[in-house]
Motif scaffolding. Structure first.
Motif, short mmCIF file in Angstrom:
data_model
loop_
_atom_site.label_atom_id
_atom_site.label_comp_id
_atom_site.label_asym_id
_atom_site.label_seq_id
_atom_site.Cartn_x
_atom_site.Cartn_y
_atom_site.Cartn_z
N HIS A 141 35.78 49.62 15.47
CA HIS A 141 35.55 49.81 14.65
C HIS A 141 35.56 50.98 13.37
O HIS A 141 36.05 50.62 11.93
CB HIS A 141 34.62 48.94 13.84
CG HIS A 141 35.04 47.51 13.99
ND1 HIS A 141 35.46 47.27 15.53
CD2 HIS A 141 35.96 46.08 13.09
CE1 HIS A 141 35.95 45.59 15.00
NE2 HIS A 141 35.76 44.83 14.15
N ARG A 142 34.88 51.57 13.94
CA ARG A 142 34.81 53.09 13.44
C ARG A 142 35.83 54.10 13.05
O ARG A 142 36.00 54.35 12.18
CB ARG A 142 32.96 54.16 14.25
CG ARG A 142 32.20 53.36 13.61
CD ARG A 142 31.78 54.34 14.16
NE ARG A 142 29.60 54.54 14.43
CZ ARG A 142 29.24 55.69 14.82
NH1 ARG A 142 29.67 56.62 15.41
NH2 ARG A 142 27.94 54.81 14.17
N THR A 182 41.86 59.72 31.33
CA THR A 182 41.99 58.57 30.91
C THR A 182 42.33 58.52 29.24
O THR A 182 42.19 59.77 28.97
CB THR A 182 40.27 58.78 30.29
OG1 THR A 182 39.52 59.59 30.27
CG2 THR A 182 39.74 57.93 32.21
N GLU A 212 35.82 56.15 26.42
CA GLU A 212 35.82 55.13 26.49
C GLU A 212 34.61 54.95 25.57
O GLU A 212 34.62 54.04 24.77
CB GLU A 212 34.78 55.13 28.04
CG GLU A 212 34.00 53.58 27.91
CD GLU A 212 32.87 53.77 28.49
OE1 GLU A 212 32.08 55.07 29.38
OE2 GLU A 212 32.14 52.93 28.93
N PHE A 249 41.12 49.06 32.20
CA PHE A 249 39.41 49.08 32.12
C PHE A 249 38.81 47.86 31.85
O PHE A 249 38.89 47.38 32.48
CB PHE A 249 38.51 50.26 31.89
CG PHE A 249 38.96 51.27 33.23
CD1 PHE A 249 39.81 50.87 34.58
CD2 PHE A 249 38.99 52.89 32.73
CE1 PHE A 249 39.47 52.05 35.24
CE2 PHE A 249 38.85 53.35 34.21
CZ PHE A 249 39.37 53.42 35.15
N GLU A 250 39.67 48.08 30.33
CA GLU A 250 39.04 46.72 29.41
C GLU A 250 39.69 46.55 28.27
O GLU A 250 40.41 47.47 28.17
CB GLU A 250 38.23 47.07 28.97
CG GLU A 250 36.30 46.80 29.02
CD GLU A 250 35.19 46.96 28.56
OE1 GLU A 250 34.82 46.15 28.08
OE2 GLU A 250 34.60 48.46 29.30
N SER A 282 34.53 52.09 22.18
CA SER A 282 34.58 51.17 21.85
C SER A 282 33.19 51.63 20.39
O SER A 282 32.79 50.66 19.75
CB SER A 282 32.38 51.58 22.66
OG SER A 282 32.25 52.89 22.69
N HIS A 283 34.17 52.46 19.80
CA HIS A 283 33.35 52.75 18.68
C HIS A 283 35.12 52.43 17.94
O HIS A 283 35.71 53.38 16.55
CB HIS A 283 33.73 54.60 18.32
CG HIS A 283 31.97 55.39 18.69
ND1 HIS A 283 31.72 53.91 19.84
CD2 HIS A 283 31.69 56.47 18.66
CE1 HIS A 283 30.24 54.66 19.79
NE2 HIS A 283 30.29 55.92 19.19
N LYS A 335 40.60 44.45 25.34
CA LYS A 335 39.40 43.19 23.53
C LYS A 335 41.03 43.29 22.85
O LYS A 335 41.11 44.17 22.32
CB LYS A 335 38.85 44.00 23.89
CG LYS A 335 37.49 43.07 23.46
CD LYS A 335 36.09 43.77 23.49
CE LYS A 335 35.55 42.50 23.17
NZ LYS A 335 35.39 41.71 21.43
N GLY A 364 35.12 60.74 30.03
CA GLY A 364 34.45 59.97 28.65
C GLY A 364 34.45 59.46 27.16
O GLY A 364 34.14 58.96 26.59
#
Lengths: 477, 767
Positions: B710-711, B626, B703, B576-577, B707-708, B579, B700
């Motif tokens: 780095h944490r 996922t 995802e 999906f993404e 987005s976390h 980076k 979920g």
């Protein structure tokens, strides 16, 4: 291997586990997500999901793939452009209710001579309550009065129950002084429901009985749920209820495997519907109406629903009329006539079993159904203690259908216990076993009939005989 | 010989003591009795007396009084402290006072429900009152359902049935909902992670329906010892609760021993088998007439040990009926008989899976032997709690297997004894979960504007609008109505496991059902030619029919058992993404996880030698879910100047670490997320670490992890640097035995790479 794979696939589907194929199909139908500039900064986590993201996550929850809803929206616009018509314009009727809640009532009066297929609606007015009670196997319907009866049917959103299922069209037919009046109550939207239910409650309150088709397990529980959810008292549980689906099954299942109202109406009443919509499409048509507000496709739904209710009235009259004719002559097919005998038998009305059964034998000289008829006759004679007649029936059954175990068993019992003729009893048992052995090659027939009781009986008769004659049972052979 | 004498003998047995790494003595605790509450109904008091109950433990009295006062409770109950009375007494009292009142009991499994009803019925009979207590689940015959709906004062069910069978049909349960006074949730610690989040939402739906009918039930919840029982309960029922955790039940002195089987091959570092050692200890106890329970980690081990113990007891000249196995898959009647045998002392030794860890009443035993570490601190204490009678000394022996985790625990007893039990987490507002239940709730009753469902009014409204936009709901005036021709609850499964069982039939005995098995376990346990053991009787499987859910077995007598090997495959279906971050790529997307049994080994009973093998021809089972993953450069090993093996160790170690920190980031249970490291992932062929969700489709987390990122990495780095172990322990990368010597160091290097703003290839990586 591939076979097992298939099985497993079907199992997975059964359990709603997603298979790759399904997953891909759903994905394929989803419009390609717009490639967006990565919304997440690489520094620091983000706490609130962006709306777009929330939507995408939610996309997976929707029952209808997004593309489907887009399609619908397009259709909607098309309709609007092509001049969608409002329900009252298409159907007519009047709006009943107040500012809070109001529904569409379509009222039609049919003259009692109006024919539904070959049956005039007025036939229902001549219904004899004892025939209704008999056909429903429900003595409480002995008070059935067609003038105080509501003929009810609902159209729903297609689920077989549960609290989220609603009836968007409730129809109630009843006789007035001069006509058969049919009220169709329609929900133009969900908020019409309370007003409609109050109207239903009011009409139910003025009647003493309901007639439905599968209403006991479908329409009534559904309405009950709707009433509870709207906090309106529900009285329909307390009044008489004639559910014609059971009546239809009792009389016609033997001949017509399909006892849906549509089929019964066609086969029994001879109704030919013009411009009908199939039942399974109806929920979808209503949903689409909600979205498009174009009522034109609903015409078929109203027609379908009216026909259902007219058939209820006609069928009620027809059943009574058929039963009114002497000795089942109201039923033309041998299967149906035998079914009538069976219904009498089930209700232990043995005198009528004799009457109708003998008439059946008279008319059907060479039918394979005679076997079942003779069996019922024999048992009816037994219950009526008509011993001589019974003996004749069993003998006839054994003669016509030599493989019917019950005839021999009953004869043997009769000779042994009532006639006290052990030798004849023994002979009957032997005759039966001979027939059994003769046919022992044919497994299918005998696998259903257990000869064990016959053997036991024979043994006992022989022991008794031994005592009586002083000989051992074997010596007699 | 009694337990105390046995303990004395063990103390002076140098052979035995040599293998011990810990001998902890836990002091005894006296009982704290109190009288029945003064207002207890005489019939109830009389019924209890008939059952031999003349006082309450202090915690029972506290719970009963609080519940009757209308407080919501969380009772923390160690094994065998009489927790059922904590809820049965207030419920029965209310039902006598008001015959219209109703109670709903929720248990995580059907077996526990049946146990409960069994006990309740006994109590009710002794009370000589008319109170109906029934189970309502998938096994309840259609003919009984109506009677239960109308006349069941206490309805005992499970969350799944409540979800699909009760709430969507609440109008026919009107008697229950109008007068519902108590909701009992037993084993609430069981509901953690996704399952717990589902339960919390289920209760939101339940409360909504109760409000519609005008009832406001109170909650009595029971939890085993975990770190945060009160917090968990409050998050699930979303109300403050009173914590009742002052245990008044007595316990004798308890000796907790850590035993490591001796090394038999020093060169290879092979130790004696834990199964055999546990069998040996259990046999000694049997010869001394001491009642014991042996916990084994798998169904197969239970059967093997039962076989060994039955042989041993016969050699002692006693009946092998003194020994029984116990596990899921036995028929209910069998289980009842075993439980009774244990309570009445007719059974001396029971070998069980963790099935007996739950609150099934088997009385208390003298000794508990754990063959292998249970995996968590909480489970271990729960199992240990099975040993210990009121006034008697109890003995608990943990026998380590050769698994890395076991070897770590046994070598570091302080790690275990100083650790608090695990805490349980739920996230009722997980978007996917809450939205799923909003759908179900809308089916049950239309939503009205301004209404909230766990979330605040605005968020609730957003979800409702979204569903309306998709024509799942329809908004008219100020209400949202269900507007689809499907049942929402049927599309939403509360658990990962597929519903239903496979039954095992004995073809030599007219197809009699001998046992049952989870659908997903069948391919690894009852494949063709498998030896299926049931109460140590052997059967061979002739055919497994997954479609009809039947396995056809016939009895055999062979000297081996079979053990299947399971292969798990992971494949990226869609990214999906993706980076770049630091020197790696972070990604999230759809994965397919496939598992299939490949072959089975035949292992000789007694010696455990491998005496052959066979292939298993069964289709693979696939789950789509996922995942979030980190891709490293293909030449990362060269960049680091390490060997491929070492890179493998490092990837594994970092995968384990990420899996440790992930649940904290997304508020889930460790079981909800799995990790896998691959030296060469399919397609990309890059070294990759995958974290993926255990629930089909995912909820979920992936995802969020993405987005976390780095944490996640920061938490991993601080865990790795903060952990005082040298080469790895279960708290960070996993035991060194599992991840190798390089694991911990390598994991740290990889973690820094995944964070640093470095260049992806061509060296120059800051570490």
């Amino acid at each position: 291997m591939s076979d097992v794979k298939k099985k497993l696939d079907s199992l997975m589907k059964q359990h709603q586990l997603q298979t790759g194929a399904e997953w891909e199909r759903v994905r394929a139908e989803r419009p390609a997500p717009e490639r967006r500039a990565a919304p997440i900064s690489s520094e620091g986590p983000e706490e609130t999901p962006q709306p777009q993201r929330l939507r995408e996550l939610l996309d997976r929850l929707a029952m209808i793939p997004a593309s489907e809803s887009y399609r619908r929206r397009e259709e909607e616009e098309l309709r609007r452009e092509s001049g969608a018509l409002d329900v009252q314009q298409v159907i007519g009727g009047e709006i009943i209710g107040d500012d809070d809640s109001a529904f569409l009532l379509l009222r039609r009066d049919y003259p009692i001579e109006h024919r539904q297929g070959k049956v005039a609606l007025g036939t229902a007015l001549e219904t004899a309550s004892h025939h209704i009670a008999f056909s429903a196997c429900d003595p409480s319907l002995g008070d059935f009065d067609p003038r105080k009866t509501l003929f009810v049917d609902t159209e729903t959103i297609g689920l077989s129950g549960g609290t989220g299922t609603i009836a968007f069209l409730v129809g109630m037919g009843y006789f007035t002084e001069s006509a058969f009046r049919l009220d169709q109550c329609f929900l133009r939207d969900y908020d019409d429901e309370a007003a409609m239910l109050r109207c239903v409650a009011e009409l139910v309150g003025r009647h003493e009985a309901l007639v439905s088709y599968n209403g006991k397990s479908f329409d009534l529980p559904l309405l009950r749920t709707r009433f509870i959810q709207n906090r309106i008292p529900f009285r329909a549980d307390a009044i008489l209820h004639l559910d014609l689906v059971h009546v239809a099954r009792r009389f016609w299942k033997r001949r017509l495997a399909d006892c849906s109202l549509g089929n019964i109406e066609r086969e029994i009443l001879g109704v030919q519907r013009q411009g009908d919509v199939p039942s399974f499409l109806i929920p979808q048509l209503w949903f689409e109406y909600l979205r498009s507000r174009d009522a034109r496709p609903l015409e078929g739904v109203f027609y379908h629903h009216r026909m259902d209710i007219l058939s209820l009235a006609a069928l009620t009259g027809w059943v009574s009329q058929c039963l009114e004719a002497p000795a089942g002559d109201g039923f033309h097919y041998q299967e149906d006539r035998l079914s009538v005998v069976r219904v009498y038998f089930q209700q232990r009305r043995y005198q009528e079993v004799l009457e109708h059964g003998e008439r059946f034998l008279e008319l059907e000289a060479a039918s394979p159904l005679r076997q079942e008829c003779l069996e019922m006759l024999g048992l009816a004679c037994k219950r009526l203690h008509a011993w001589e007649k019974m003996e004749r029936v069993w003998e006839q059954l054994a003669a016509e259908f030599p493989r019917t175990l019950i005839a021999y068993l009953e004869l043997a019992k009769h000779y042994e216990h009532r006639c006290r003729d052990l030798l004849r009893a023994e002979a009957v048992c032997r005759r039966a076993l001979e027939h059994l052995q003769e046919e022992s090659g044919v497994r299918a027939v005998y696998s259903l009939q257990d000869p064990e009781p016959l053997h036991r009986r024979l043994d006992r008769i022989r022991r008794k005989l031994g005592k009586v004659t002083g000989l051992s049972g074997e010596d007699l052979l | 010989m009694n337990v105390a004498q046995t303990i004395d003998r063990l103390k002076t047995d140098p052979e035995f003591r040599r293998n011990l790494t810990a001998w902890q003595t836990l002091p005894d605790r006296p009982a704290r009795f109190l009288d029945f509450p003064p207002n207890l109904h005489p019939k109830l008091a009389e019924g209890l007396r008939k059952r031999g109950i003349h006082h309450l433990y202090s915690h029972q009295r506290e719970a009963v009084e609080a519940a009757l006062n209308g407080e919501d409770l969380c009772v923390v109950t160690p094994t065998a402290s009489g927790k059922t009375l904590c809820y049965n007494i207030p419920v029965l009292q209310r039902l006598i006072e008001n015959p219209k009142a109703r109670a709903l009991y929720l248990f995580p499994t059907k077996a526990l429900s049946q146990d409960q009803v069994h006990e309740l019925t006994g109590t009710i009979e002794d009370m000589e009152v008319t109170i109906g207590a029934y189970t309502f689940d998938g096994d309840t015959p259609a003919s009984a359902r109506k009677a239960i709906r109308n006349a069941g004062h206490i309805v005992v069910t499970n969350p799944d049935m409540l979800h699909t069978g009760v709430l969507p049909h609440h109008t026919i349960w009107i008697r229950l909902f109008e007068h519902l006074e108590y909701i009992v949730i037993d084993e609430i610690h069981h509901y953690r992670g996704v399952f717990g989040s589902h339960l919390a939402n289920l209760l939101r739906r339940l409360r909504r329906i109760c409000a519609f009918y005008g009832s406001n039930p109170r909650f009595i919840c029971c939890s085993a010892t975990i770190a945060n029982p009160q917090e968990l309960t409050e998050r699930i029922i979303e109300r403050p609760v009173r914590l009742v955790n002052e245990n008044g039940a007595p316990a004798g002195e308890k000796h907790f021993l850590f035993y490591n089987p001796p090394v038999v091959n020093a060169e290879l570092g092979i130790r004696r088998s834990s199964v055999k050692e546990a069998t040996r200890v259990a046999t000694q106890l049997l010869s001394r007439d001491i009642q014991s329970i042996v916990f084994a980690r798998s169904r197969l081990r239970v059967e093997i040990m039962t076989t060994y113990l039955k042989e041993a007891v016969r050699r002692l000249g006693k009946s092998d009926k003194l020994v029984a196995g116990y596990r899921g898959g036995y028929l209910p009647t069998e289980r009842r008989a075993i439980e009774k045998g244990l309570r009445e002392g007719a059974l001396m030794t029971v070998v069980s899976t963790n099935a007996l860890e739950l609150g099934i009443d088997i009385g208390s035993l003298d000794v508990c032997i754990m063959c292998g570490y249970a995996g968590t601190v909480a489970s271990t204490w729960q199992q240990a709690g099975r040993a210990g009678r009121r006034n008697n000394v109890a003995l608990v022996i943990l026998i380590a297997s050769s698994a890395p985790l076991d070897q770590f625990i046994i070598a570091h007893p302080e790690y275990f004894f100083e650790q608090t039990p695990e805490s349980a987490t739920v996230d009722p507002n997980n978007l996917i979960i809450v939205a799923s239940h909003i759908k179900c709730a809308a089916f049950e009753l239309p939503f009205t504007e301004g209404e909230t469902f766990g979330l605040d009014a605005t968020s609730t409204r957003e979800i409702l609008d979204y569903l309306a936009e998709h024509h799942v709901l329809r908004k008219v005036k100020n209400r949202w109505h269900w507007s689809a021709d499907t049942y929402p609850a049927e599309d939403i499964s509360l658990r990962t496991a597929a519903p239903g069982n496979v039954v095992i039939l004995d073809t030599s005995d007219d197809g009699r059902v001998i046992g049952e098995l989870d659908y997903f376990a069948a391919p690894v346990e009852v494949y063709q030619n498998a030896v299926y053991m049931h109460q140590s009787k052997q059967y061979t499987i002739d055919h497994l029919d997954l479609e009809d859910r039947k396995a056809y077995a016939r009895p055999v007598e062979v000297d081996y058992y079979t053990d299947a090997e399971l292969k798990v495959d992971l494949k990226v279906l869609d990214t999906f993404e993706q980076k770049p971050v630091g020197g790696v790529e972070k990604c999230w997307g759809e994965l397919s996880v496939t598992w299939f049994p490949t072959r089975f080994k035949k292992i000789k009973l007694g010696t455990h030698e491998n005496v052959g093998w066979g292939e298993i021809h069964l289709p693979e089972q696939t789950m789509h879910t996922t995942g979030y993953w980190i891709e490293f450069a293909s030449d990362i090993a060269e960049q680091f100047g390490i060997k491929q093996e070492e890179l493998g160790e490092a990837l594994n170690a970092l995968a384990n670490t990420l899996r440790q920190v992930a649940p904290v980031q997304v508020l889930c249970d460790p079981h909800d997320i799995r990790a896998q490291a691959m030296l060469r992932a399919p397609v990309s062929e890059k070294p990759t670490i995958f974290l993926y969700e255990s629930y089909p489709g995912g909820v979920g987390f992936s995802e969020k992890l993405f987005s976390h990122h780095h944490r996640m990495i920061d938490a991993s780095i601080s865990l790795l640097t903060g952990c005082s172990c040298k080469e790895g322990c279960p708290s960070c990368v996993g035991p060194a035995l599992e991840v190798g010597e390089y694991g911990k160091r390598g994991a740290l290097k990889l973690a820094h790479l995944a964070r640093a703003e470095g260049v992806r290839t061509g060296g120059g990586v800051k570490v």
